[in-house]
Design an enzyme around this catalytic site. Structure first.
Site, PDB file in Angstrom:
ATOM      1  CD  GLU A   1     -11.538 -18.684  60.221  1.00  0.00           C
ATOM      2  OE1 GLU A   1     -12.405 -18.283  59.430  1.00  0.00           O
ATOM      3  OE2 GLU A   1     -11.721 -19.617  61.012  1.00  0.00           O
TER       4      GLU A   1
ATOM      5  CG  ASP B   1     -12.474 -16.586  54.705  1.00  0.00           C
ATOM      6  OD1 ASP B   1     -13.023 -17.432  53.973  1.00  0.00           O
ATOM      7  OD2 ASP B   1     -11.764 -16.904  55.675  1.00  0.00           O
TER       8      ASP B   1
ATOM      9  CE  LYS C   1     -14.610 -21.770  62.390  1.00  0.00           C
ATOM     10  NZ  LYS C   1     -13.647 -21.643  61.280  1.00  0.00           N
TER      11      LYS C   1
ATOM     12  CG  ASP D   1      -8.539 -22.588  57.838  1.00  0.00           C
ATOM     13  OD1 ASP D   1      -9.462 -22.460  58.655  1.00  0.00           O
ATOM     14  OD2 ASP D   1      -8.663 -22.372  56.611  1.00  0.00           O
TER      15      ASP D   1
HETATM   16  P1  ADP Z   1     -14.490 -23.328  55.835  1.00  0.00           P
HETATM   17  O1  ADP Z   1     -13.278 -22.536  56.126  1.00  0.00           O
HETATM   18  O2  ADP Z   1     -15.748 -22.657  56.305  1.00  0.00           O
HETATM   19  O3  ADP Z   1     -14.437 -24.738  56.238  1.00  0.00           O
HETATM   20  P2  ADP Z   1     -13.639 -23.372  53.041  1.00  0.00           P
HETATM   21  O4  ADP Z   1     -13.036 -22.045  52.820  1.00  0.00           O
HETATM   22  O5  ADP Z   1     -12.749 -24.563  53.050  1.00  0.00           O
HETATM   23  O6  ADP Z   1     -14.636 -23.360  54.265  1.00  0.00           O
HETATM   24  O7  ADP Z   1     -14.755 -23.573  51.921  1.00  0.00           O
HETATM   25  C1  ADP Z   1     -15.568 -24.679  51.912  1.00  0.00           C
HETATM   26  C2  ADP Z   1     -16.841 -24.339  51.197  1.00  0.00           C
HETATM   27  O8  ADP Z   1     -16.518 -23.933  49.866  1.00  0.00           O
HETATM   28  C3  ADP Z   1     -17.774 -25.532  51.077  1.00  0.00           C
HETATM   29  O9  ADP Z   1     -19.105 -25.132  51.352  1.00  0.00           O
HETATM   30  C4  ADP Z   1     -17.627 -25.942  49.635  1.00  0.00           C
HETATM   31  O10 ADP Z   1     -18.804 -26.555  49.137  1.00  0.00           O
HETATM   32  C5  ADP Z   1     -17.375 -24.603  48.969  1.00  0.00           C
HETATM   33  N1  ADP Z   1     -16.699 -24.712  47.680  1.00  0.00           N
HETATM   34  C6  ADP Z   1     -15.512 -25.294  47.411  1.00  0.00           C
HETATM   35  N2  ADP Z   1     -15.222 -25.224  46.101  1.00  0.00           N
HETATM   36  C7  ADP Z   1     -16.266 -24.574  45.522  1.00  0.00           C
HETATM   37  C8  ADP Z   1     -16.582 -24.193  44.183  1.00  0.00           C
HETATM   38  N3  ADP Z   1     -15.781 -24.482  43.173  1.00  0.00           N
HETATM   39  N4  ADP Z   1     -17.741 -23.517  43.973  1.00  0.00           N
HETATM   40  C9  ADP Z   1     -18.583 -23.238  44.979  1.00  0.00           C
HETATM   41  N5  ADP Z   1     -18.353 -23.572  46.249  1.00  0.00           N
HETATM   42  C10 ADP Z   1     -17.213 -24.237  46.527  1.00  0.00           C
HETATM   43 MG    MG Z   2     -12.215 -20.910  56.290  1.00  0.00          MG
END
Ligand code: ADP
Ligand code: MG
Length: 520
Positions: free
Chosen positions: A181, A210, A76, A13
């Site tokens: 995704e 998502d 990205k 991912d």
């Molecule tokens: P991506 O796939 O776009 O990289 P993710 O699904 O890994 O993203 O999510 C990352 C995002 O989730 C980041 O912006 C992070 O700050 C946010 N995030 C992670 N944990 C929390 C939380 N407990 N509350 C709010 N936002 C969160």
């Molecule tokens: Mg993601």
């Protein structure tokens, strides 16, 4: 999907903010998320360049405040986009690293590396993240990893997919498949739940919501008891996610700083912005479990300390427009899939930002109080689904309890612009987005010239220049009838592998030409 390949295959991912790799362990009959060298199962999609080395992942993220101009993230958001894209121009304002116009309209990231100025294309940077994921997996598994299924937002267009694939190849991976995704999350959900005794219907309608760091993806799918996953509609926004919520907080803090210090502006101080970004992201996360979060930074700018306290209510107010947008896009996706709220059996929420309580409440309320499915681990569901597909494609799935079959839809509309006498018009959509594949469609054109150019585009915009050119061909020497017109039949046909054949035939003479486009 029946071709099997040799060698170990993992699922990756490749997120805007975090990446995650996973593998299907056939002996243990489950997916294993591959931990990084720090023992964490998600790795920041972050790179840092310095005098002596390239840092990737946590080490890169941890030094951002010290070396902001050479720390690169959010790749990205650049991949597959043009430098002049208004979104790119807008994002650039918030980035401490430099982006310039590179070859053929592409953005290029400029950093100082080993004492020299270096320019990197987005796919080169994503390749560095993917290479790190590959190496981490190799270290963990103790063997070479050759193949991978890489996930992309359902909303990604052809160019964004192409460049993501290119990044995989540059990282030394054989990219088995680019998987949407939300579909990946649905696969993980399917494999987890198919044997569930409570599964009393033949087919369940599942909505995957998502909300990650950079992108918001929503997908409507059906999963049959036999494991057939059929995508009904996809939607979302490639520029909506946790980073936007961080930016709202950063802007709020910048204004607070200004108010408290008679107009002093910290914009233009990359180090201060970098430190503020780290603090705001942390405060945002804290606000998912507490009602207030302090932000305190010593010597933020010109020796002045900064201190404030954000309430959860303030955070929600600052981001209300973004949150509403998520619900609007969710509604649109249901409409595109011809479904009503009540038709949805299961709402699966994934992505780090779906931990925000307000978001969960809004989605629950939208579905009239329905309980959301959080059994999947939000950050890892997408990588898990990719790992399952990787195992299937590499023939390492003998022990998988359920046979998951995928039926996908096209993520972007396909259409043509017809050029007569050098005048190119707007794009007419022939196959609208979200149509399931295989599919075909015929239209008839009336042309009053002896030559016609058929230009094939992908995209949602009326103006061809805002869409992506896929290919073109011409028919010449047309025979005009008594009405000074020639009738042309244009046919689009898209097979299960996403390969598009466009043909044009002059009806009176049976003169026919066609092109095949393999990279949809
Ligand atoms: P991506 O796939 O776009 O990289 P993710 O699904 O890994 O993203 O999510 C990352 C995002 O989730 C980041 O912006 C992070 O700050 C946010 N995030 C992670 N944990 C929390 C939380 N407990 N509350 C709010 N936002 C969160
Ligand atoms: Mg993601």
């Amino acid at each position: 999907m029946s071709k099997k390949v040799k060698g170990t295959a993992i699922g990756i991912d490749l997120g805007t903010t975090y990446s995650c790799a996973a593998i299907w362990l056939s002996r243990k009959k489950r997916v294993e998320i591959i931990p990084n060298e720090q023992g964490n199962r998600i790795t920041p999609s972050c790179l840092a360049f310095n005098d002596s080395e390239l840092l990737v992942g946590e080490n890169a993220k941890n030094q951002i405040a010290r070396n902001p101009a050479n720390t690169v993230f959010d790749v990205k958001r650049l991949i597959g986009n043009r430098f002049s894209d208004p979104q790119v121009q807008n994002d650039m304002k918030m980035w401490p690293f430099k982006v310039m116009k590179g070859d053929s309209e592409k953005p290029s990231v400029v950093v100082e590396f080993k004492g020299e100025e270096k320019k990197f294309a987005p796919e080169e940077l994503s390749a560095m993240v993917l290479k790190k994921m590959k190496e981490t997996a190799e270290l963990f598994l103790g063997k070479e990893v050759k193949n991978a299924v890489i996930t992309v937002p359902a909303y990604f267009n052809n160019q964004q997919r192409e460049e993501t694939k290119e990044a995989g190849t540059r990282a030394g991976l054989n990219v088995l498949h680019l998987l949407n995704e939300p579909t990946a999350a649905a696969i993980a959900y399917g494999v987890d739940n198919l044997s569930d005794e409570n599964w009393n219907k033949d087919k369940k309608t599942v909505l995957v919501f998502d909300l990650g760091g950079g992108t918001f993806d929503v997908s409507l799918l059906t999963i049959s008891k036999k494991g057939v996953i059929e995508v009904k509609a996809v939607g979302g926004d490639t520029h909506l996610g946790g980073e936007d919520f961080d930016t709202s907080l950063i802007n709020y803090c910048i204004n607070e700083f200004k108010k408290k210090n008679t107009g002093v502006d910290i914009r233009g101080n990359p180090r201060a912005l970098g430190r503020l970004k780290v603090a705001c992201e942390k405060a945002k996360r804290d606000l998912s479990s507490t009602i207030f979060a302090p932000i305190e930074i010593d010597c933020l700018h010109e020796g002045i300390d900064f201190s404030t306290k954000i309430s959860r209510a303030k955070f929600e107010e600052l981001n209300a427009t973004y949150f509403d947008k998520c619900i609007q896009l969710l509604e649109e996706c249901l409409r595109d899939g011809n479904m009503k709220k009540k038709d949805v059996d299961e709402v699966v929420v994934v992505g780090g930002s779906s931990r925000i309580p307000k978001i969960q409440r809004m989605v629950e309320e939208f579905f009239d109080g329905k309980t959301l499915c959080r059994s999947l681990n939000g950050d890892k569901a997408v990588a898990s689904g990719a790992a399952i597909l990787a195992a299937r494609l590499s023939g390492n799935d003998d022990d998988m309890k359920n046979d998951v079959v995928l039926l996908d839809v096209i993520p972007c509309s396909l259409g043509i612009s017809v050029k007569v006498n050098g005048v190119s018009g707007n794009m007419d959509i022939i196959i609208p987005k979200n149509r399931s594949i295989p599919t075909s469609k015929k239209i008839t054109l009336l042309v009053n010239q002896t030559r016609v150019d058929i230009i094939v585009y992908q995209g949602e915009n009326a103006k061809v220049m805002d869409n992506i050119l896929l290919g073109e061909f011409e028919l010449t020497g047309l025979t005009l009838g008594p009405d000074r017109k020639s009738k042309i039949e244009v046919c689009f046909s898209l097979d299960t592998n996403g390969i598009l054949l466009v043909s044009a035939e002059e009806i009176s003479t049976r003169q026919r030409k066609s092109i095949t486009i393999t990279k949809i």
